[in-house]
Design a protein around this motif. Structure first.
Motif, PDB file in Angstrom:
ATOM      1  N   GLY B 295       0.775  -1.233   0.000  1.00  0.00           N
ATOM      2  CA  GLY B 295       0.000   0.000   0.000  1.00  0.00           C
ATOM      3  C   GLY B 295       0.804   1.280   0.000  1.00  0.00           C
ATOM      4  N   ALA B 296       2.125   1.178  -0.024  1.00  0.00           N
ATOM      5  CA  ALA B 296       2.937   2.395  -0.120  1.00  0.00           C
ATOM      6  C   ALA B 296       2.923   2.902  -1.560  1.00  0.00           C
ATOM      7  CB  ALA B 296       4.366   2.111   0.317  1.00  0.00           C
ATOM      8  N   THR B 297       3.090   4.202  -1.715  1.00  0.00           N
ATOM      9  CA  THR B 297       3.238   4.792  -3.040  1.00  0.00           C
ATOM     10  C   THR B 297       4.720   5.053  -3.263  1.00  0.00           C
ATOM     11  OG1 THR B 297       1.132   5.898  -2.738  1.00  0.00           O
ATOM     12  CG2 THR B 297       2.523   6.700  -4.527  1.00  0.00           C
ATOM     13  N   LEU B 298       5.246   4.544  -4.367  1.00  0.00           N
ATOM     14  CA  LEU B 298       6.668   4.756  -4.650  1.00  0.00           C
ATOM     15  C   LEU B 298       6.834   5.673  -5.849  1.00  0.00           C
ATOM     16  CD1 LEU B 298       6.735   2.061  -2.903  1.00  0.00           C
ATOM     17  CD2 LEU B 298       8.887   1.590  -4.075  1.00  0.00           C
ATOM     18  N   GLU B 299       7.733   6.612  -5.737  1.00  0.00           N
ATOM     19  CA  GLU B 299       8.062   7.463  -6.885  1.00  0.00           C
ATOM     20  C   GLU B 299       9.567   7.674  -6.935  1.00  0.00           C
ATOM     21  OE1 GLU B 299       7.645  11.900  -6.368  1.00  0.00           O
ATOM     22  OE2 GLU B 299       6.189  11.268  -4.848  1.00  0.00           O
ATOM     23  N   GLU B 300      10.059   7.874  -8.141  1.00  0.00           N
ATOM     24  CA  GLU B 300      11.488   8.111  -8.323  1.00  0.00           C
ATOM     25  C   GLU B 300      11.809   9.549  -7.925  1.00  0.00           C
ATOM     26  OE1 GLU B 300      12.807   6.940 -12.215  1.00  0.00           O
ATOM     27  OE2 GLU B 300      14.420   8.442 -12.137  1.00  0.00           O
ATOM     28  N   VAL B 301      12.848   9.720  -7.112  1.00  0.00           N
ATOM     29  CA  VAL B 301      13.261  11.069  -6.713  1.00  0.00           C
ATOM     30  C   VAL B 301      14.781  11.180  -6.858  1.00  0.00           C
ATOM     31  CG1 VAL B 301      11.346  11.386  -5.084  1.00  0.00           C
ATOM     32  CG2 VAL B 301      13.499  10.398  -4.277  1.00  0.00           C
ATOM     33  N   ASP B 302      15.259  12.409  -6.802  1.00  0.00           N
ATOM     34  CA  ASP B 302      16.708  12.606  -6.910  1.00  0.00           C
ATOM     35  C   ASP B 302      17.122  13.868  -6.163  1.00  0.00           C
ATOM     36  OD1 ASP B 302      19.308  12.094  -7.632  1.00  0.00           O
ATOM     37  OD2 ASP B 302      19.137  12.990  -9.619  1.00  0.00           O
ATOM     38  N   ALA B 303      18.304  13.820  -5.615  1.00  0.00           N
ATOM     39  CA  ALA B 303      18.960  15.006  -5.043  1.00  0.00           C
ATOM     40  C   ALA B 303      20.332  15.077  -5.709  1.00  0.00           C
ATOM     41  CB  ALA B 303      19.082  14.863  -3.525  1.00  0.00           C
ATOM     42  N   PRO B 304      20.485  15.903  -6.728  1.00  0.00           N
ATOM     43  CA  PRO B 304      21.739  15.894  -7.502  1.00  0.00           C
ATOM     44  C   PRO B 304      22.988  16.124  -6.661  1.00  0.00           C
ATOM     45  CG  PRO B 304      20.041  17.180  -8.613  1.00  0.00           C
ATOM     46  CD  PRO B 304      19.477  16.818  -7.280  1.00  0.00           C
ATOM     47  N   SER B 305      22.852  16.879  -5.578  1.00  0.00           N
ATOM     48  CA  SER B 305      24.054  17.168  -4.791  1.00  0.00           C
ATOM     49  C   SER B 305      24.542  15.962  -3.998  1.00  0.00           C
ATOM     50  CB  SER B 305      23.799  18.349  -3.853  1.00  0.00           C
ATOM     51  OG  SER B 305      22.810  18.011  -2.910  1.00  0.00           O
ATOM     52  N   LEU B 306      23.779  14.857  -3.991  1.00  0.00           N
ATOM     53  CA  LEU B 306      24.311  13.640  -3.363  1.00  0.00           C
ATOM     54  C   LEU B 306      25.636  13.221  -4.003  1.00  0.00           C
ATOM     55  CD1 LEU B 306      21.144  11.418  -2.784  1.00  0.00           C
ATOM     56  CD2 LEU B 306      22.706  12.279  -1.024  1.00  0.00           C
ATOM     57  N   ASP B 307      25.846  13.623  -5.273  1.00  0.00           N
ATOM     58  CA  ASP B 307      27.113  13.313  -5.934  1.00  0.00           C
ATOM     59  C   ASP B 307      28.309  13.866  -5.163  1.00  0.00           C
ATOM     60  OD1 ASP B 307      25.910  11.944  -7.973  1.00  0.00           O
ATOM     61  OD2 ASP B 307      25.748  13.693  -9.283  1.00  0.00           O
ATOM     62  N   GLN B 308      28.061  14.872  -4.343  1.00  0.00           N
ATOM     63  CA  GLN B 308      29.163  15.494  -3.591  1.00  0.00           C
ATOM     64  C   GLN B 308      29.261  14.955  -2.159  1.00  0.00           C
ATOM     65  OE1 GLN B 308      27.619  19.376  -4.250  1.00  0.00           O
ATOM     66  NE2 GLN B 308      29.015  19.802  -5.954  1.00  0.00           N
ATOM     67  N   ALA B 309      28.391  14.013  -1.803  1.00  0.00           N
ATOM     68  CA  ALA B 309      28.298  13.627  -0.389  1.00  0.00           C
ATOM     69  C   ALA B 309      29.591  13.016   0.145  1.00  0.00           C
ATOM     70  CB  ALA B 309      27.134  12.657  -0.187  1.00  0.00           C
ATOM     71  N   LEU B 310      30.234  12.164  -0.629  1.00  0.00           N
ATOM     72  CA  LEU B 310      31.456  11.541  -0.115  1.00  0.00           C
ATOM     73  C   LEU B 310      32.602  12.540  -0.083  1.00  0.00           C
ATOM     74  CD1 LEU B 310      31.207   8.036  -1.787  1.00  0.00           C
ATOM     75  CD2 LEU B 310      30.346   8.820   0.427  1.00  0.00           C
ATOM     76  N   ALA B 311      32.603  13.455  -1.051  1.00  0.00           N
ATOM     77  CA  ALA B 311      33.607  14.529  -1.042  1.00  0.00           C
ATOM     78  C   ALA B 311      33.428  15.423   0.182  1.00  0.00           C
ATOM     79  CB  ALA B 311      33.485  15.364  -2.316  1.00  0.00           C
ATOM     80  N   VAL B 312      32.209  15.507   0.672  1.00  0.00           N
ATOM     81  CA  VAL B 312      31.905  16.314   1.853  1.00  0.00           C
ATOM     82  C   VAL B 312      32.232  15.540   3.130  1.00  0.00           C
ATOM     83  CG1 VAL B 312      29.985  17.308   3.163  1.00  0.00           C
ATOM     84  CG2 VAL B 312      30.165  17.711   0.695  1.00  0.00           C
ATOM     85  N   TRP B 313      31.928  14.254   3.122  1.00  0.00           N
ATOM     86  CA  TRP B 313      32.117  13.435   4.330  1.00  0.00           C
ATOM     87  C   TRP B 313      33.594  13.355   4.716  1.00  0.00           C
ATOM     88  CZ3 TRP B 313      34.558   8.750   5.508  1.00  0.00           C
ATOM     89  CH2 TRP B 313      34.169   8.133   6.708  1.00  0.00           C
ATOM     90  N   ALA B 314      34.449  13.136   3.717  1.00  0.00           N
ATOM     91  CA  ALA B 314      35.864  12.845   4.014  1.00  0.00           C
ATOM     92  C   ALA B 314      36.556  13.960   4.813  1.00  0.00           C
ATOM     93  CB  ALA B 314      36.616  12.532   2.727  1.00  0.00           C
ATOM     94  N   PRO B 315      36.469  15.222   4.404  1.00  0.00           N
ATOM     95  CA  PRO B 315      37.171  16.245   5.197  1.00  0.00           C
ATOM     96  C   PRO B 315      36.611  16.415   6.600  1.00  0.00           C
ATOM     97  CG  PRO B 315      36.056  17.230   3.298  1.00  0.00           C
ATOM     98  CD  PRO B 315      35.914  15.757   3.166  1.00  0.00           C
ATOM     99  N   LEU B 316      35.346  16.078   6.785  1.00  0.00           N
ATOM    100  CA  LEU B 316      34.776  16.207   8.135  1.00  0.00           C
ATOM    101  C   LEU B 316      35.374  15.172   9.082  1.00  0.00           C
ATOM    102  CD1 LEU B 316      31.059  16.995   7.257  1.00  0.00           C
ATOM    103  CD2 LEU B 316      32.946  18.565   7.689  1.00  0.00           C
ATOM    104  N   MET B 317      35.982  14.131   8.510  1.00  0.00           N
ATOM    105  CA  MET B 317      36.655  13.151   9.363  1.00  0.00           C
ATOM    106  C   MET B 317      37.955  13.708   9.942  1.00  0.00           C
ATOM    107  SD  MET B 317      34.625  10.764   9.686  1.00  0.00           S
ATOM    108  CE  MET B 317      35.682   9.633  10.562  1.00  0.00           C
TER     109      MET B 317
END
Lengths: 57, 469
Positions: B295-317
């Protein structure tokens, strides 16, 4: 296009700036990790934050 | 004792205690016997607190016998990752640096669990300071995957995963800075819940990265994780990140199902990622269909800036470098090679890198918040691939792909849970992951339960006959 020697020189310079003085084995492992993550760091440095992108709070 | 404790999930143990079919002492002895029998191979525990556990179990039985059961955790034997303080019990962080460290105070979560009447079986193996690599030898082996002992359970909450999956405890707590609850839970067929940042106190828990660390449950079932979360969630004056902690009832809505809920599938970034294992993808797509049928409704979504997430995570370490720098300068030989490499790596970011990362982190947060204003939760595969053989683990640091499915959600502090969604052809567990709105952990768990209750993956158990080297 940077050569392997250029990359290694850049890495060694960054270690010096960071104050890291490493044993040979540590330096090799770190260099391998640094190379693996370099595309991500390049992506970070190439990004252009917008005016509204204030630091995360 | 008519029940086989090791085959039960936490709920099964709790309900058997409630029905008086099982005493807390019987359950505790059963786990201690199983630890004695199998932990020499699995290496889930660093410290077994047998005497303390039996004393707590006797006390629990006496209270329960008087009709004063405190709640669903009363008398239930659990275990903690060895970076969570228990007064008077050694806490090593999986490192020689702290080999003899004995805290004098309980962590906040320990106090809460004791208050709920849980029985503490011991302290669990982990990757060194939650940032090292898996090891099978030495003073602090990180544990073997009960589904295939030649494979790593991943980390860093490796012992928590091994113990819960192998029936060496009824449930465990782990910590998660880039995926250290969800990765090992995925690899061992468990539910792993990284709560909203600020929902569970980190006081008395060794830090890896203050702004990314989360403490949460790892269990065989969703109900189990909900009950543990209920016990440990809430504001703590000693952890300022919990000032605005908004707790919910994590248990009462679990059976409300998926009907009417909207799910956003992060297709481009996760489902279409070329590094995603085919069998993980296939299992995830099937799981999405199951939720649609529920009964859930599924739709395709995107957040383009997720492409930068690992580049962001690493320096925060670089927070990890700040935490360890002095000890590392003084006595680097005290640390394992894997940890040294990763901490040194954290030192190679500039101040501008860190500030740039914080700005992009805010951008990713805005985009994802916008998605979560349209859907109730996001859904995608739990990890890129099933468990790796020890020899296939990267000898250097860790590949960006290995944290792609988890680290972005540490950046944003959103609640994220993995739930078993099948098995690979090699018989290894795979999972899906659900991410919800800040402090809406209840919806994440409800959706996980909606999937779990119509599938049977969580009921499978690894075979102890295969726990041989």
């Amino acid at each position: 296009m940077k050569t392997t020697d250029d990359r290694r020189a850049q890495f060694d310079a960054e270690c010096r700036v960071a104050g890291l003085s490493l044993a040979a084995r540590d330096a090799e492992l770190l260099y391998a990790m640094w190379l693996e993550w370099l595309p991500e760091r390049d992506r970070l440095r190439a990004a252009v934050p917008a005016a509204e992108d204030e630091p995360w709070r | 004792m008519a029940v086989s404790v090791a085959d039960l999930d936490l709920r099964g143990v709790s309900e058997a205690l409630a029905r008086r079919e099982l005493s807390s002492v019987e359950a505790t002895v059963a786990y201690l016997d199983r630890i004695a029998a199998h932990d020499p191979v699995l290496r889930a525990y660093i410290t077994v607190t047998g005497d303390m556990a039996l004393a707590q179990a006797k006390e629990a039985d006496a209270e329960i016998g008087r009709g004063a059961r405190r709640g669903p955790l009363h008398g239930v034997p659990i275990a903690l990752k060895d970076l969570i303080a228990v007064a008077g019990v050694k806490m090593t962080g999986g490192s020689r640096v702290l080999a003899d460290h004995v805290p004098t105070r309980d962590a906040f979560v320990t106090r809460r669990l004791k208050g709920a009447g849980a029985v503490l079986l011991g302290k669990l193996a982990m990757h060194e300071f939650a940032f090292g690599r898996p090891v099978t030898e030495g003073a602090f082996p990180t544990g073997r995957n009960p589904w295939d002992v030649q494979r790593s359970p991943a980390g860093s909450s490796s012992g928590s995963a091994v113990a819960a999956a192998a029936g060496l405890c009824a449930g465990a707590l782990g910590s998660d800075t880039g995926g250290s609850i969800r990765g090992p839970a995925s690899m061992t067929g468990l539910v792993g819940h990284k709560p909203t940042y600020g929902l569970v106190s980190r006081s008395g828990v060794l830090a890896l990265s203050w702004s990314l660390d989360h403490v949460g449950p790892m269990t065989r079932g969703v109900w189990d994780s909900a009950v543990l979360l209920q016990a440990i969630a809430g504001a703590d004056p000693e952890d300022t990140s919990t000032r605005s902690a908004a707790t919910q009832d994590y248990v009462s809505d679990l059976e409300r199902g998926a009907r009417g809920l909207r799910l956003g599938v992060l297709k481009r970034y996760y489902v279409e990622f070329p590094g995603l294992h085919d069998e993980v993808r296939a299992a995830a797509l099937t799981a999405f269909d199951v939720l649609r049928k529920e009964g859930a409704t599924l739709e395709e979504v995107d957040a383009p800036s997720l492409d930068q997430a690992l580049a962001v995570w690493a320096p925060l370490m670089s927070e990890a470098y700040e935490y360890h720098a002095e000890t590392l300068r003084r006595s680097p030989e005290q640390f394992g090679e894997g940890l040294r490499t990763r901490v040194y790596f954290s030192a190679l970011f500039t101040a501008q890198d860190v500030q740039r990362a914080q700005r992009l982190r805010a951008r990713i947060g805005r985009e994802v918040d916008a998605l979560l204003s349209r859907v109730d939760a996001l859904i995608f595969p739990g990890q890129a691939m099933p468990a790796l053989r020890f020899e296939d683990f990267p000898s250097t640091g860790f590949a960006p792909a290995s944290i792609r499915y988890t680290a972005p959600w540490n950046l944003l502090g959103l609640p994220a849970a993995v739930v078993p969604s099948g098995f690979s052809g090699d018989g290894l567990p795979v999972s899906i992951q659900l991410v919800g709105r800040r402090f809406d952990d209840a919806t994440v768990l409800r959706l996980a339960r909606a999937y779990e209750r119509v599938t049977e993956w969580h009921q499978r158990r690894p075979d102890p006959a295969r726990w041989r080297l």
